[in-house]
Design a protein around this motif. Sequence first.
Motif, PDB file in Angstrom:
ATOM      1  N   MET A   1      50.916 -33.976  57.245  1.00  0.00           N
ATOM      2  CA  MET A   1      51.073 -32.855  58.157  1.00  0.00           C
ATOM      3  C   MET A   1      49.875 -32.807  59.102  1.00  0.00           C
ATOM      4  SD  MET A   1      51.775 -29.009  57.012  1.00  0.00           S
ATOM      5  CE  MET A   1      51.252 -27.652  57.979  1.00  0.00           C
ATOM      6  N   SER A   2      50.139 -32.898  60.383  1.00  0.00           N
ATOM      7  CA  SER A   2      49.036 -32.869  61.352  1.00  0.00           C
ATOM      8  C   SER A   2      48.835 -31.444  61.864  1.00  0.00           C
ATOM      9  CB  SER A   2      49.335 -33.810  62.513  1.00  0.00           C
ATOM     10  OG  SER A   2      50.428 -33.326  63.255  1.00  0.00           O
ATOM     11  N   ARG A   3      47.614 -31.170  62.201  1.00  0.00           N
ATOM     12  CA  ARG A   3      47.256 -29.845  62.707  1.00  0.00           C
ATOM     13  C   ARG A   3      46.860 -30.005  64.162  1.00  0.00           C
ATOM     14  NH1 ARG A   3      42.959 -26.508  63.608  1.00  0.00           N
ATOM     15  NH2 ARG A   3      43.121 -24.371  62.896  1.00  0.00           N
ATOM     16  N   THR A   4      47.447 -29.189  65.025  1.00  0.00           N
ATOM     17  CA  THR A   4      47.121 -29.240  66.440  1.00  0.00           C
ATOM     18  C   THR A   4      45.825 -28.484  66.681  1.00  0.00           C
ATOM     19  OG1 THR A   4      49.463 -29.285  66.984  1.00  0.00           O
ATOM     20  CG2 THR A   4      47.954 -28.707  68.744  1.00  0.00           C
ATOM     21  N   ILE A   5      44.950 -29.075  67.445  1.00  0.00           N
ATOM     22  CA  ILE A   5      43.709 -28.408  67.815  1.00  0.00           C
ATOM     23  C   ILE A   5      43.880 -27.886  69.231  1.00  0.00           C
ATOM     24  CG2 ILE A   5      41.242 -28.674  68.212  1.00  0.00           C
ATOM     25  CD1 ILE A   5      41.177 -30.750  66.054  1.00  0.00           C
ATOM     26  N   TYR A   6      43.767 -26.579  69.361  1.00  0.00           N
ATOM     27  CA  TYR A   6      43.970 -25.931  70.641  1.00  0.00           C
ATOM     28  C   TYR A   6      42.655 -25.735  71.383  1.00  0.00           C
ATOM     29  CZ  TYR A   6      48.558 -24.925  68.717  1.00  0.00           C
ATOM     30  OH  TYR A   6      49.800 -25.047  68.170  1.00  0.00           O
ATOM     31  N   ARG A   7      42.769 -25.327  72.645  1.00  0.00           N
ATOM     32  CA  ARG A   7      41.620 -25.131  73.512  1.00  0.00           C
ATOM     33  C   ARG A   7      40.571 -24.214  72.891  1.00  0.00           C
ATOM     34  NH1 ARG A   7      43.915 -23.204  78.953  1.00  0.00           N
ATOM     35  NH2 ARG A   7      45.548 -24.687  78.561  1.00  0.00           N
ATOM     36  N   GLU A   8      41.009 -23.091  72.320  1.00  0.00           N
ATOM     37  CA  GLU A   8      40.068 -22.128  71.740  1.00  0.00           C
ATOM     38  C   GLU A   8      39.265 -22.751  70.599  1.00  0.00           C
ATOM     39  OE1 GLU A   8      43.325 -21.566  72.114  1.00  0.00           O
ATOM     40  OE2 GLU A   8      43.456 -19.940  73.582  1.00  0.00           O
ATOM     41  N   ASN A   9      39.933 -23.576  69.792  1.00  0.00           N
ATOM     42  CA  ASN A   9      39.254 -24.243  68.685  1.00  0.00           C
ATOM     43  C   ASN A   9      38.183 -25.204  69.184  1.00  0.00           C
ATOM     44  OD1 ASN A   9      42.441 -24.133  67.771  1.00  0.00           O
ATOM     45  ND2 ASN A   9      41.018 -23.370  66.231  1.00  0.00           N
ATOM     46  N   ILE A  10      38.503 -25.936  70.229  1.00  0.00           N
ATOM     47  CA  ILE A  10      37.545 -26.894  70.776  1.00  0.00           C
ATOM     48  C   ILE A  10      36.337 -26.164  71.358  1.00  0.00           C
ATOM     49  CG2 ILE A  10      37.186 -28.674  72.526  1.00  0.00           C
ATOM     50  CD1 ILE A  10      40.132 -29.476  72.090  1.00  0.00           C
ATOM     51  N   VAL A  11      36.573 -25.056  72.057  1.00  0.00           N
ATOM     52  CA  VAL A  11      35.455 -24.282  72.621  1.00  0.00           C
ATOM     53  C   VAL A  11      34.535 -23.812  71.504  1.00  0.00           C
ATOM     54  CG1 VAL A  11      34.850 -22.135  73.803  1.00  0.00           C
ATOM     55  CG2 VAL A  11      36.671 -23.573  74.716  1.00  0.00           C
ATOM     56  N   ARG A  12      35.101 -23.323  70.410  1.00  0.00           N
ATOM     57  CA  ARG A  12      34.287 -22.856  69.278  1.00  0.00           C
ATOM     58  C   ARG A  12      33.523 -24.007  68.626  1.00  0.00           C
ATOM     59  NH1 ARG A  12      39.164 -19.573  67.901  1.00  0.00           N
ATOM     60  NH2 ARG A  12      38.739 -17.500  68.717  1.00  0.00           N
ATOM     61  N   MET A  13      34.195 -25.167  68.480  1.00  0.00           N
ATOM     62  CA  MET A  13      33.518 -26.321  67.874  1.00  0.00           C
ATOM     63  C   MET A  13      32.353 -26.804  68.732  1.00  0.00           C
ATOM     64  SD  MET A  13      36.444 -28.701  66.092  1.00  0.00           S
ATOM     65  CE  MET A  13      37.496 -28.845  67.513  1.00  0.00           C
ATOM     66  N   VAL A  14      32.558 -26.868  70.043  1.00  0.00           N
ATOM     67  CA  VAL A  14      31.492 -27.323  70.939  1.00  0.00           C
ATOM     68  C   VAL A  14      30.340 -26.325  70.931  1.00  0.00           C
ATOM     69  CG1 VAL A  14      30.916 -27.755  73.364  1.00  0.00           C
ATOM     70  CG2 VAL A  14      32.997 -28.732  72.392  1.00  0.00           C
ATOM     71  N   ALA A  15      30.652 -25.021  71.009  1.00  0.00           N
ATOM     72  CA  ALA A  15      29.597 -24.005  71.001  1.00  0.00           C
ATOM     73  C   ALA A  15      28.798 -24.057  69.701  1.00  0.00           C
ATOM     74  CB  ALA A  15      30.206 -22.617  71.194  1.00  0.00           C
ATOM     75  N   GLY A  16      29.478 -24.151  68.579  1.00  0.00           N
ATOM     76  CA  GLY A  16      28.790 -24.223  67.289  1.00  0.00           C
ATOM     77  C   GLY A  16      27.929 -25.466  67.170  1.00  0.00           C
ATOM     78  N   THR A  17      28.444 -26.590  67.643  1.00  0.00           N
ATOM     79  CA  THR A  17      27.673 -27.831  67.601  1.00  0.00           C
ATOM     80  C   THR A  17      26.419 -27.739  68.461  1.00  0.00           C
ATOM     81  OG1 THR A  17      29.690 -29.100  67.213  1.00  0.00           O
ATOM     82  CG2 THR A  17      27.787 -30.316  68.045  1.00  0.00           C
TER      83      THR A  17
END
Length: 79
Positions: A1-17
Amino acid sequence: MSRTIYRENIVRMVAGTLVVTGVALSLAHSRWWPILPAFVGLNLFQSALTSFCPLEIILAKCGVKTPLEEYQARDSGAD
């Protein structure tokens, strides 16, 4: 089962990183590195107030979808 990564998730991942990277670099290298997490925090704050996020614009141009766009694409039968 694949999980779609949406725009909001990417913004949070980049900010946290960027925050973790800035803190780690400030501990290891220079006292000026806390400017990076401060900038990220200020950008997140202004984004919450204005709904303007440069990274979201870039991701939209790259074709990364929001959950609503994904739902609308499925509902219309488009891919």
